[in-house]
Design an enzyme around this catalytic site. Sequence first.
Site, PDB file in Angstrom:
ATOM      1  CG  HIS A  91      -2.398  40.981  69.696  1.00 12.25           C
ATOM      2  ND1 HIS A  91      -2.235  41.695  70.557  1.00 12.25           N
ATOM      3  CD2 HIS A  91      -2.271  39.449  69.914  1.00 12.25           C
ATOM      4  CE1 HIS A  91      -1.622  40.976  71.707  1.00 12.25           C
ATOM      5  NE2 HIS A  91      -1.771  39.714  71.204  1.00 12.25           N
ATOM      6  NE  ARG A 112      -5.273  38.566  72.705  1.00 13.82           N
ATOM      7  CZ  ARG A 112      -5.219  39.897  72.485  1.00 13.82           C
ATOM      8  NH1 ARG A 112      -5.978  40.362  71.361  1.00 13.82           N
ATOM      9  NH2 ARG A 112      -4.432  40.658  73.259  1.00 13.82           N
ATOM     10  CG  HIS A 164      -9.830  40.296  68.444  1.00  9.09           C
ATOM     11  ND1 HIS A 164      -8.693  40.167  69.249  1.00  9.09           N
ATOM     12  CD2 HIS A 164     -10.899  40.833  69.275  1.00  9.09           C
ATOM     13  CE1 HIS A 164      -9.309  40.248  70.508  1.00  9.09           C
ATOM     14  NE2 HIS A 164     -10.443  40.826  70.412  1.00  9.09           N
ATOM     15  CD  GLU A 167      -0.050  44.344  69.184  1.00  5.69           C
ATOM     16  OE1 GLU A 167      -0.082  45.644  69.097  1.00  5.69           O
ATOM     17  OE2 GLU A 167      -0.824  43.917  69.742  1.00  5.69           O
ATOM     18  CB  THR A 176      -6.667  43.913  75.708  1.00  9.32           C
ATOM     19  OG1 THR A 176      -5.869  44.499  75.017  1.00  9.32           O
ATOM     20  CG2 THR A 176      -7.013  44.301  77.209  1.00  9.32           C
ATOM     21  CG  HIS A 190      -2.553  48.485  76.001  1.00 12.87           C
ATOM     22  ND1 HIS A 190      -3.934  48.491  76.449  1.00 12.87           N
ATOM     23  CD2 HIS A 190      -2.536  47.008  75.558  1.00 12.87           C
ATOM     24  CE1 HIS A 190      -4.688  47.278  76.353  1.00 12.87           C
ATOM     25  NE2 HIS A 190      -3.719  46.474  75.799  1.00 12.87           N
ATOM     26  CG  ASP A 191      -6.004  51.621  77.383  1.00 11.04           C
ATOM     27  OD1 ASP A 191      -7.231  51.586  77.171  1.00 11.04           O
ATOM     28  OD2 ASP A 191      -5.527  50.566  78.076  1.00 11.04           O
TER      29      ASP A 191
HETATM   30  N1  PXP Z   1       0.168  47.217  71.940  1.00  6.24           N
HETATM   31  C1  PXP Z   1      -0.137  45.829  72.332  1.00  6.24           C
HETATM   32  C2  PXP Z   1       1.149  45.206  72.647  1.00  6.24           C
HETATM   33  C3  PXP Z   1      -1.553  45.571  72.253  1.00  6.24           C
HETATM   34  O1  PXP Z   1      -1.559  44.293  72.675  1.00  6.24           O
HETATM   35  C4  PXP Z   1      -2.506  46.338  71.901  1.00  6.24           C
HETATM   36  C5  PXP Z   1      -3.679  45.906  71.929  1.00  6.24           C
HETATM   37  O2  PXP Z   1      -3.995  44.971  71.128  1.00  6.24           O
HETATM   38  C6  PXP Z   1      -2.104  47.697  71.508  1.00  6.24           C
HETATM   39  C7  PXP Z   1      -0.535  48.047  71.519  1.00  6.24           C
HETATM   40  C8  PXP Z   1      -3.190  48.771  71.208  1.00  6.24           C
HETATM   41  O3  PXP Z   1      -3.811  48.980  72.274  1.00  6.24           O
HETATM   42  P1  PXP Z   1      -5.385  49.812  72.039  1.00  6.24           P
HETATM   43  O4  PXP Z   1      -6.313  48.994  71.378  1.00  6.24           O
HETATM   44  O5  PXP Z   1      -5.533  50.121  73.596  1.00  6.24           O
HETATM   45  O6  PXP Z   1      -4.906  51.305  71.277  1.00  6.24           O
END
Ligand code: PXP
Length: 236
Positions: A43, A45, A50, A70, A100, A190-191
């Site tokens: 991802h 930015r 990162h 992403e 994030t 995410h999480d």
């Molecule tokens: N999906 C998206 C769109 C995200 O922005 C992120 C974090 O970069 C993730 C998935 C992965 O999330 P995590 O790092 O909490 O596993």
Amino acid sequence: MTVLSVNINKIALIRNSRGANNPNILSIAKDCERFGAHGITIHPRPDQRHARYQDVFELKQILSTELNIEGYPDARFLDVVCKAKPSQVTLVPDAPDALTSNSGWNTQTHQSMLTEITQQLQSHGIRVSIFVNPEELFIEYAAKIGCNRIELYTEPYAAQYFTNRDKAVEPYVRSSAYAHELGLEVNAGHDLNLDNLAFFKHSLPVLHEVSIGHALVCDALYMGLEKTIEAYLQCL
Ligand code: PXP
């Protein structure tokens, strides 16, 4: 089958903290593949704190599995992905300074912008996924936009998991079924972690891919990367 894409942004963050190339994210990505991951996510930015834009090109060169990029579709991001042509781009509405991602798109409000960008990416042979909260309206408009997939934002599920996991997963079960009915494939992220992933995967009628970064990298500090990836694959 649900595939695992390992998000290696945290590895890039450690690399950047010392300015040299340790850890080498290309080696880590190859090792993730060797240990069974089905894909790699980054991802980048705008501040490149990162993953960097150059990482997109380098990862594309060396990976034999899927590369998922992403990000918020500003001009620079679109230029990079249209040149690098990853397997998938996940469009995320985060502000440049966001810690994030913290919400999905309002696909109704941004319908015309997202339609134009989706068509541009698809014309380069890139599969397009749109990050959304688990709400029918946003999924309905994602289908109108013509993307290939949605990615369900799972932070609210993870936050509620230990309080009431049946209630927490319910909007995701409905959203997955609805997306499937509309012809969309379903990703999630995410999480997600070793506590909440198996229940999530087994509750959803359709789930093509999860992308997991933060928890997986934290677990790898204790368990090592190979055993950690094996444990996540076991949950799936
Ligand atoms: N999906 C998206 C769109 C995200 O922005 C992120 C974090 O970069 C993730 C998935 C992965 O999330 P995590 O790092 O909490 O596993």
